[in-house]
Design an enzyme around this catalytic site. Structure first.
Site, PDB file in Angstrom:
ATOM      1  N   ASP A  17      51.549  72.520 -44.242  1.00 31.49           N
ATOM      2  CA  ASP A  17      50.574  72.519 -45.342  1.00 31.49           C
ATOM      3  C   ASP A  17      50.463  71.108 -45.890  1.00 31.49           C
ATOM      4  OD1 ASP A  17      48.765  73.761 -47.254  1.00 31.49           O
ATOM      5  OD2 ASP A  17      50.282  73.371 -48.750  1.00 31.49           O
ATOM      6  N   SER A  18      49.353  70.860 -46.572  1.00 31.76           N
ATOM      7  CA  SER A  18      49.158  69.554 -47.204  1.00 31.76           C
ATOM      8  C   SER A  18      50.187  69.326 -48.318  1.00 31.76           C
ATOM      9  CB  SER A  18      47.754  69.485 -47.798  1.00 31.76           C
ATOM     10  OG  SER A  18      47.594  70.513 -48.746  1.00 31.76           O
TER      11      SER A  18
ATOM     12  N   HIS B 151      47.226  77.782 -52.519  1.00 27.79           N
ATOM     13  CA  HIS B 151      47.740  77.626 -53.893  1.00 27.79           C
ATOM     14  C   HIS B 151      47.290  78.764 -54.812  1.00 27.79           C
ATOM     15  CE1 HIS B 151      48.456  73.563 -52.548  1.00 27.79           C
ATOM     16  NE2 HIS B 151      48.998  73.234 -53.694  1.00 27.79           N
TER      17      HIS B 151
ATOM     18  N   CYS C 290      47.289  76.165 -44.244  1.00 28.49           N
ATOM     19  CA  CYS C 290      46.453  75.406 -45.170  1.00 28.49           C
ATOM     20  C   CYS C 290      45.007  75.651 -44.754  1.00 28.49           C
ATOM     21  CB  CYS C 290      46.794  73.928 -45.058  1.00 28.49           C
ATOM     22  SG  CYS C 290      45.724  72.839 -46.017  1.00 28.49           S
TER      23      CYS C 290
ATOM     24  N   CYS D  34      42.649  79.545 -50.272  1.00 34.60           N
ATOM     25  CA  CYS D  34      43.483  78.361 -50.511  1.00 34.60           C
ATOM     26  C   CYS D  34      44.879  78.866 -50.813  1.00 34.60           C
ATOM     27  CB  CYS D  34      42.951  77.547 -51.687  1.00 34.60           C
ATOM     28  SG  CYS D  34      44.026  76.152 -52.081  1.00 34.60           S
TER      29      CYS D  34
ATOM     30  N   GLU E  11      49.637  72.473 -58.740  1.00 38.14           N
ATOM     31  CA  GLU E  11      50.593  71.409 -58.373  1.00 38.14           C
ATOM     32  C   GLU E  11      51.289  70.841 -59.612  1.00 38.14           C
ATOM     33  OE1 GLU E  11      51.224  69.432 -55.286  1.00 38.14           O
ATOM     34  OE2 GLU E  11      50.473  71.162 -54.198  1.00 38.14           O
TER      35      GLU E  11
HETATM   36  N1  DGL Z   1      46.735  74.072 -49.170  1.00 42.31           N
HETATM   37  C1  DGL Z   1      45.362  73.704 -49.241  1.00 42.31           C
HETATM   38  C2  DGL Z   1      44.483  74.874 -48.801  1.00 42.31           C
HETATM   39  O1  DGL Z   1      44.942  75.969 -48.519  1.00 42.31           O
HETATM   40  C3  DGL Z   1      44.911  73.205 -50.577  1.00 42.31           C
HETATM   41  C4  DGL Z   1      45.575  71.977 -51.102  1.00 42.31           C
HETATM   42  C5  DGL Z   1      44.862  70.686 -50.829  1.00 42.31           C
HETATM   43  O2  DGL Z   1      43.738  70.460 -51.295  1.00 42.31           O
HETATM   44  O3  DGL Z   1      45.505  69.896 -50.162  1.00 42.31           O
HETATM   45  O4  DGL Z   1      43.282  74.675 -48.744  1.00 42.31           O
END
Ligand code: DGL
Length: 274
Positions: free
Chosen positions: A11-12, A195, A74, A193, A159
């Site tokens: 993931d990012s 998050h 992600c 997403c 975050e």
């Molecule tokens: N984890 C990313 C997603 O599911 C979102 C976070 C980001 O923008 O890096 O899209």
């Protein structure tokens, strides 16, 4: 390569941990390595080229660490990089390795759930602009009407541990109301997403009762379970000692301080450069 290795989860940042937790509860016997590109998060506002380049670097690193199978936990990376990595890069890196994303299983689930065939997508600006969900839904369910809303403030709120605050109330209301205005007949919404599950209580409050919210963790976990059943050759390459290791491109200390918001349990984390 004949060795066995852990399943890689990428993931990012921290969001993919919501998916990893569900994967572990469905498939606890496997070994996992999680890579969060926390130093370069968020991906949601970045261009195709950049998200592709960062994601490919991360996938290569997970392969180098022994993974034969990598899950892009992600949406932004799945939307902007998965197809190119699968089609252009994997054949040259190692045609026997696999990279899977989160979009396809989520879309399949929506197909099962929606009765009105009006569905909503809440995602990052990158995921929405990529139109990956639109394309995938159009391919599998051409009769479906899809309405998207980009929620650029939601990831920073999560975050920064502000997902319970008044700021979160404001931005959830703003984006959910905007989606409802476009899609009054919508009966299913994908939280596109990783998050967003942390904002679930606030999202639930804003949506009419009859609207089903699709969270990805369990869906991706079930889909992985099914994949491993259908691909015994890949299953045989996945080591099974029930271990989980975490890697971050940010400082390990910082990761340790925040990880508890997304993942409960013992966390062994190491910093890496990509
Ligand atoms: N984890 C990313 C997603 O599911 C979102 C976070 C980001 O923008 O890096 O899209």
């Amino acid at each position: 390569m004949n060795t066995i290795g852990p399943i890689g989860v990428f993931d990012s940042g921290y969001g993919g941990l919501t998916v990893l937790s569900k994967i572990i509860s469905h498939l606890p016997e496997y070994d996992y390595i999680y890579l969060g590109d926390n130093a370069r998060t968020p991906y949601g506002t970045r261009s195709f080229e950049v998200v592709y380049e960062y994601t490919l670097q991360s996938v290569r690193r997970l392969f180098d660490m022994g993974a034969h199978l990598v899950i892009l936990a992600c949406n932004t990376a799945s939307a902007k990089a998965l197809r190119t990595i699968q089609q252009n890069d994997l054949p040259g890196i190692d045609p026997d390795r696999r990279v899977l994303g989160v979009i396809r299983p989520s879309v399949e689930k929506v197909g099962e759930l929606s009765v009105t065939r009006h569905v909503g997508i809440l995602g990052t600006a990158g995921t929405v602009q990529s139109e990956s969900y639109l394309l995938e839904i159009r391919k599998l369910f051409p009769q479906m009407h899809v309405f998207q809303e980009a929620c650029p403030m939601w990831v920073p709120l999560v975050e920064n541990n502000e997902f319970n605050g008044k700021g979160a109330d404001y931005f959830v209301k703003k984006n959910v109301d905007a989606l409802l205005a476009k899609a009054p007949r919508m009966d299913t919404v994908i939280l596109a997403c990783t998050h967003y599950p942390l904002l679930l209580p606030k999202i639930r409050e804003r949506l009419p009762e009859g609207v089903t919210i699709v969270e990805q963790g369990n869906i991706v976990a079930e889909s992985l379970k099914d994949y491993l059943k259908r691909h015994p050759e890949m299953n045989a390459k996945c080591s099974k000692k029930g271990t989980v290791k975490f890697y971050t491109t940010e400082s390990a200390e910082k990761f340790r301080q925040t990880v508890g918001l997304f993942f409960s349990g013992d966390v062994q984390v190491e910093h890496i450069h990509l």
